[in-house]
Design a protein around this motif. Structure first.
Motif, PDB file in Angstrom:
ATOM      1  N   PRO A  20      63.587  52.337 -24.958  1.00 48.27           N
ATOM      2  CA  PRO A  20      64.675  52.169 -24.932  1.00 48.27           C
ATOM      3  C   PRO A  20      65.536  51.461 -26.228  1.00 48.27           C
ATOM      4  CG  PRO A  20      64.316  52.179 -22.954  1.00 48.27           C
ATOM      5  CD  PRO A  20      62.827  51.920 -23.461  1.00 48.27           C
ATOM      6  N   VAL A  21      66.506  51.540 -26.374  1.00 47.86           N
ATOM      7  CA  VAL A  21      66.930  51.079 -27.540  1.00 47.86           C
ATOM      8  C   VAL A  21      68.456  50.401 -27.210  1.00 47.86           C
ATOM      9  CG1 VAL A  21      67.967  50.757 -30.407  1.00 47.86           C
ATOM     10  CG2 VAL A  21      65.743  51.838 -29.423  1.00 47.86           C
ATOM     11  N   ALA A  22      68.599  49.211 -27.261  1.00 49.67           N
ATOM     12  CA  ALA A  22      70.126  48.241 -26.594  1.00 49.67           C
ATOM     13  C   ALA A  22      70.823  47.950 -27.988  1.00 49.67           C
ATOM     14  CB  ALA A  22      69.971  47.020 -25.669  1.00 49.67           C
ATOM     15  N   VAL A  23      72.046  48.195 -27.969  1.00 53.88           N
ATOM     16  CA  VAL A  23      73.010  48.137 -29.061  1.00 53.88           C
ATOM     17  C   VAL A  23      74.058  46.852 -29.018  1.00 53.88           C
ATOM     18  CG1 VAL A  23      74.677  48.771 -30.815  1.00 53.88           C
ATOM     19  CG2 VAL A  23      72.483  50.358 -30.387  1.00 53.88           C
ATOM     20  N   GLY A  24      74.508  46.015 -29.134  1.00 51.14           N
ATOM     21  CA  GLY A  24      76.289  45.812 -28.468  1.00 51.14           C
ATOM     22  C   GLY A  24      76.437  45.150 -29.253  1.00 51.14           C
ATOM     23  N   ASP A  25      78.121  44.676 -28.869  1.00 54.50           N
ATOM     24  CA  ASP A  25      79.421  44.900 -29.423  1.00 54.50           C
ATOM     25  C   ASP A  25      79.145  44.039 -31.288  1.00 54.50           C
ATOM     26  OD1 ASP A  25      79.393  42.438 -28.282  1.00 54.50           O
ATOM     27  OD2 ASP A  25      80.797  43.119 -27.347  1.00 54.50           O
ATOM     28  N   THR A  26      78.589  42.906 -30.714  1.00 51.13           N
ATOM     29  CA  THR A  26      77.766  42.761 -31.960  1.00 51.13           C
ATOM     30  C   THR A  26      77.059  43.484 -33.567  1.00 51.13           C
ATOM     31  OG1 THR A  26      76.146  41.632 -31.302  1.00 51.13           O
ATOM     32  CG2 THR A  26      78.302  40.453 -31.298  1.00 51.13           C
ATOM     33  N   ALA A  27      76.873  44.689 -32.938  1.00 50.83           N
ATOM     34  CA  ALA A  27      75.684  45.682 -33.783  1.00 50.83           C
ATOM     35  C   ALA A  27      76.150  45.352 -35.186  1.00 50.83           C
ATOM     36  CB  ALA A  27      75.326  47.085 -33.156  1.00 50.83           C
ATOM     37  N   ALA A  28      76.988  45.449 -35.723  1.00 50.91           N
ATOM     38  CA  ALA A  28      77.460  45.636 -37.169  1.00 50.91           C
ATOM     39  C   ALA A  28      76.851  44.637 -37.433  1.00 50.91           C
ATOM     40  CB  ALA A  28      78.716  45.476 -37.423  1.00 50.91           C
ATOM     41  N   GLU A  29      76.532  43.389 -36.996  1.00 49.45           N
ATOM     42  CA  GLU A  29      76.061  42.138 -37.906  1.00 49.45           C
ATOM     43  C   GLU A  29      74.739  42.427 -38.169  1.00 49.45           C
ATOM     44  OE1 GLU A  29      78.338  40.146 -38.520  1.00 49.45           O
ATOM     45  OE2 GLU A  29      79.734  40.766 -36.895  1.00 49.45           O
ATOM     46  N   GLY A  30      74.134  42.762 -39.430  1.00 53.38           N
ATOM     47  CA  GLY A  30      72.735  42.357 -40.281  1.00 53.38           C
ATOM     48  C   GLY A  30      72.388  41.420 -40.088  1.00 53.38           C
ATOM     49  N   GLY A  31      70.888  41.139 -41.453  1.00 49.03           N
ATOM     50  CA  GLY A  31      70.072  40.615 -41.492  1.00 49.03           C
ATOM     51  C   GLY A  31      70.616  38.737 -41.116  1.00 49.03           C
ATOM     52  N   ALA A  32      70.928  38.431 -42.130  1.00 49.47           N
ATOM     53  CA  ALA A  32      71.986  37.468 -42.324  1.00 49.47           C
ATOM     54  C   ALA A  32      72.518  36.626 -40.995  1.00 49.47           C
ATOM     55  CB  ALA A  32      72.403  37.298 -43.175  1.00 49.47           C
ATOM     56  N   TRP A  33      72.878  37.369 -40.254  1.00 50.86           N
ATOM     57  CA  TRP A  33      73.139  36.823 -39.013  1.00 50.86           C
ATOM     58  C   TRP A  33      71.916  37.030 -37.809  1.00 50.86           C
ATOM     59  CZ3 TRP A  33      72.556  39.859 -33.744  1.00 50.86           C
ATOM     60  CH2 TRP A  33      73.380  38.871 -32.886  1.00 50.86           C
ATOM     61  N   GLY A  34      71.357  37.954 -38.306  1.00 53.24           N
ATOM     62  CA  GLY A  34      69.593  37.880 -37.175  1.00 53.24           C
ATOM     63  C   GLY A  34      69.178  36.600 -38.067  1.00 53.24           C
ATOM     64  N   ILE A  35      68.895  35.999 -38.872  1.00 57.23           N
ATOM     65  CA  ILE A  35      68.198  35.321 -39.382  1.00 57.23           C
ATOM     66  C   ILE A  35      69.406  33.822 -38.852  1.00 57.23           C
ATOM     67  CG2 ILE A  35      68.690  34.853 -41.430  1.00 57.23           C
ATOM     68  CD1 ILE A  35      65.389  34.460 -39.979  1.00 57.23           C
ATOM     69  N   ALA A  36      70.308  33.708 -38.504  1.00 60.52           N
ATOM     70  CA  ALA A  36      70.694  32.152 -38.193  1.00 60.52           C
ATOM     71  C   ALA A  36      71.132  32.532 -36.686  1.00 60.52           C
ATOM     72  CB  ALA A  36      72.234  32.435 -38.571  1.00 60.52           C
ATOM     73  N   VAL A  37      70.745  33.491 -35.760  1.00 62.74           N
ATOM     74  CA  VAL A  37      70.333  33.835 -34.852  1.00 62.74           C
ATOM     75  C   VAL A  37      69.098  32.845 -34.506  1.00 62.74           C
ATOM     76  CG1 VAL A  37      69.743  34.705 -32.377  1.00 62.74           C
ATOM     77  CG2 VAL A  37      72.261  35.422 -33.510  1.00 62.74           C
ATOM     78  N   LEU A  38      67.837  33.080 -35.304  1.00 61.62           N
ATOM     79  CA  LEU A  38      67.220  32.149 -35.046  1.00 61.62           C
ATOM     80  C   LEU A  38      66.414  31.024 -35.492  1.00 61.62           C
ATOM     81  CD1 LEU A  38      64.361  35.615 -36.234  1.00 61.62           C
ATOM     82  CD2 LEU A  38      64.802  35.044 -33.931  1.00 61.62           C
ATOM     83  N   ALA A  39      67.861  31.074 -36.694  1.00 58.00           N
ATOM     84  CA  ALA A  39      67.342  29.203 -36.619  1.00 58.00           C
ATOM     85  C   ALA A  39      68.268  28.575 -35.276  1.00 58.00           C
ATOM     86  CB  ALA A  39      68.395  29.219 -37.847  1.00 58.00           C
ATOM     87  N   SER A  40      69.460  29.118 -34.438  1.00 56.99           N
ATOM     88  CA  SER A  40      69.563  28.580 -33.886  1.00 56.99           C
ATOM     89  C   SER A  40      68.777  28.354 -32.559  1.00 56.99           C
ATOM     90  CB  SER A  40      70.772  29.528 -33.036  1.00 56.99           C
ATOM     91  OG  SER A  40      71.473  29.076 -32.485  1.00 56.99           O
TER      92      SER A  40
END
Length: 128
Positions: A50-70
């Motif tokens: 299964p693949v989940a996609v949220g309403d933040t799906a348009a965000e890309g790599g920079a957003w993802g790395i910011a989430v990991l830093a947080s």
């Protein structure tokens, strides 16, 4: 084009499967997932999960790395999955696509043909 991108992921999943690693669900994001359901369906077929996609799906790599830093800065002993559920995606609308058996079979055929072609590619490079 999608078969190439997702085919690479599916090939990686075969390696994980051989190691006994199972994927419960993939949470996908990035510009390709802005249009609901299309890339999500094919990724589910490529991964066989299964693949989940949220309403933040348009965000890309920079957003993802910011989430990991947080997560690293604020998790304090919480595992990543729990942190994401409680702090990042809490209250988000999430759509989950289940893998379609026809898509899973199609990707398996694609990967078999791709692997068979690797010897041809290697021979062509050697001949140059």
């Amino acid at each position: 084009q999608l078969y190439g991108v997702f085919g690479t992921l599916a090939l990686g999943m075969r390696v994980l499967d051989a190691e006994g690693v199972a994927l419960d669900r993939m949470f996908a994001h990035g510009g390709m997932f802005r249009t609901a359901g299309v890339a999500q369906r094919f990724l589910a077929g490529a991964l066989g999960a299964p693949v989940a996609v949220g309403d933040t799906a348009a965000e890309g790599g920079a957003w993802g790395i910011a989430v990991l830093a947080s997560y690293l800065a604020h998790a304090e002993g919480t595992d990543l999955a729990t942190y994401l559920d409680r702090h990042v995606f809490a209250g988000s609308d999430v759509t989950v696509a289940q893998p379609d058996p026809g898509d899973v079979a199609g990707f398996a055929t694609y990967l078999d043909r791709y692997r068979a072609g690797l010897a041809i590619e290697a021979a062509a490079v050697a001949a140059l």
